[in-house]
Design a protein around this motif. Structure first.
Motif: not given
Length: 348
Positions: A1-9
């Motif tokens: 899940m690109p969006g959530p993964d980027i937000l986590r980082c």
């Protein structure tokens, strides 16, 4: 899940940025301006984590309490127990004092307030999730309206104008305050962003036409991010003006229930959550972000011994953030493997 993964980082990096810039900001010395700018643009870090919690846990399929505890709660609680053992190795505490600080007093380390808060929210999640499963969006809207009015809007007004009275406390509206609102907001934003809404029709009895137009995929990557930059800049400017006027660092605009931080958090969340492409390294790093949060203070304390944050701060503070993130990630890899090993034993 690109969006959530980027937000986590991003949220993990911003948390480190807040703590790396905290000391230079409090000293009000040569490194203060750099820490002010970095801190101002990072204040949405913890709200992002809470909204991501709601984004994942409130809109999923229905689970029994036993399934929720085994899949979700242990994933939060077990690493915390492991962290207590790690602190026992680094701190000069007796076993009794270590247990008391970790599980009774809650003062093992200052950043762990988030863990205690999220554990309490996880316990409450199965109750809130019913509202989403039953699509009670009017009730969700009702809760968020009162939460925004009391926890965000009036709290901002109260701190800015130094008002001591709080009429909402008279009516015992504490039930509508706290971090749970960000969690519920994260769940609602997922419903809005993932739903096939017709702009000329109300959404499940809860009219979201205006909101959907604001976060439409056509503009979601531009307008919300611009709002994030603008709100962050206002936070920095307001903090600078008040601090200069008072002759000391003023953190009124840094509070997580400040209106500007709320706008900053929601806008960055919306701008990144809809991304559908990213380098795969984000997906790999994202799985370690919880552990990065848990141990980053230990790593940061090591880094700041070798980097002077009060000099060349526009260079040294970002370097401290980068090195802390890399070191935390490095140690998170074996720690996550150990966690998964214990989870397999527990679930047998």
């Amino acid at each position: 899940m690109p969006g959530p993964d980027i937000l986590r980082c991003v949220a993990a990096i911003l948390v480190i940025a807040i703590h790396a810039s905290a000391w230079p900001f409090s000293q009000y010395n040569g490194g203060w301006k750099a820490s002010l700018i970095i801190d101002s643009f990072s204040r949405c870090a913890v709200p992002l984590f809470f909204m991501l919690t709601g984004y994942f846990l409130l809109c999923g399929k229905q689970e029994t309490l036993s399934q929720f505890i085994s899949k979700r709660f242990l994933r939060i609680f077990l690493p915390f127990v492991m962290l207590v053992f790690i602190y026992g190795c680094f701190k000069d505490y007796t076993i009794t004092e270590l247990i008391r600080r970790a599980f009774v007093q809650g003062d093992l380390d200052f950043h762990l307030w988030y863990i205690y808060t999220i554990i309490g929210i996880y316990i409450f999640i199965p109750i809130v999730k019913v509202l989403f499963l039953c699509k009670e969006y009017k009730l969700i809207n009702y809760y968020l309206f009162i939460w925004f009015l009391t926890f965000i809007l009036y709290a901002s007004f109260q701190s800015l104008f130094n008002i001591n009275t709080n009429p909402f406390s008279v009516f015992n509206l504490y039930y509508f305050q706290g971090w749970l609102g960000y969690v519920i907001l994260g769940g609602l934003l997922r419903v809005v962003l993932e739903s096939k809404i017709q702009l000329d029709q109300p959404f499940e009895g809860f009219n979201l036409q205006i909101l959907y137009k604001l976060v439409s995929h056509r503009i979601a990557r531009f307008v919300p991010f611009f709002i994030y930059i603008l709100s962050s800049s206002i936070i920095a400017l307001g903090t600078y003006i008040l601090s200069i006027k008072q002759g000391r660092p003023i953190e009124i605009f840094f509070s997580s229930n400040n209106f500007l931080v709320f706008i900053q958090s929601v806008s960055l969340f919306v701008s990144l959550i809809s991304l559908n492409y990213y380098p795969r390294i984000f997906g790999w790093v994202a799985q370690y972000t919880y552990w990065i949060y848990l141990i980053h203070i230990l790593c940061l304390s090591f880094v700041v011994k070798h980097i002077d944050l009060s000099h060349f701060s526009f260079i040294n503070i970002p370097l401290a953030i980068l090195f802390t993130f890399i070191i935390s990630l490095f140690f998170s890899i074996p720690l996550l493997s150990i966690e998964k090993f214990f989870l397999k034993i527990i679930k047998r």
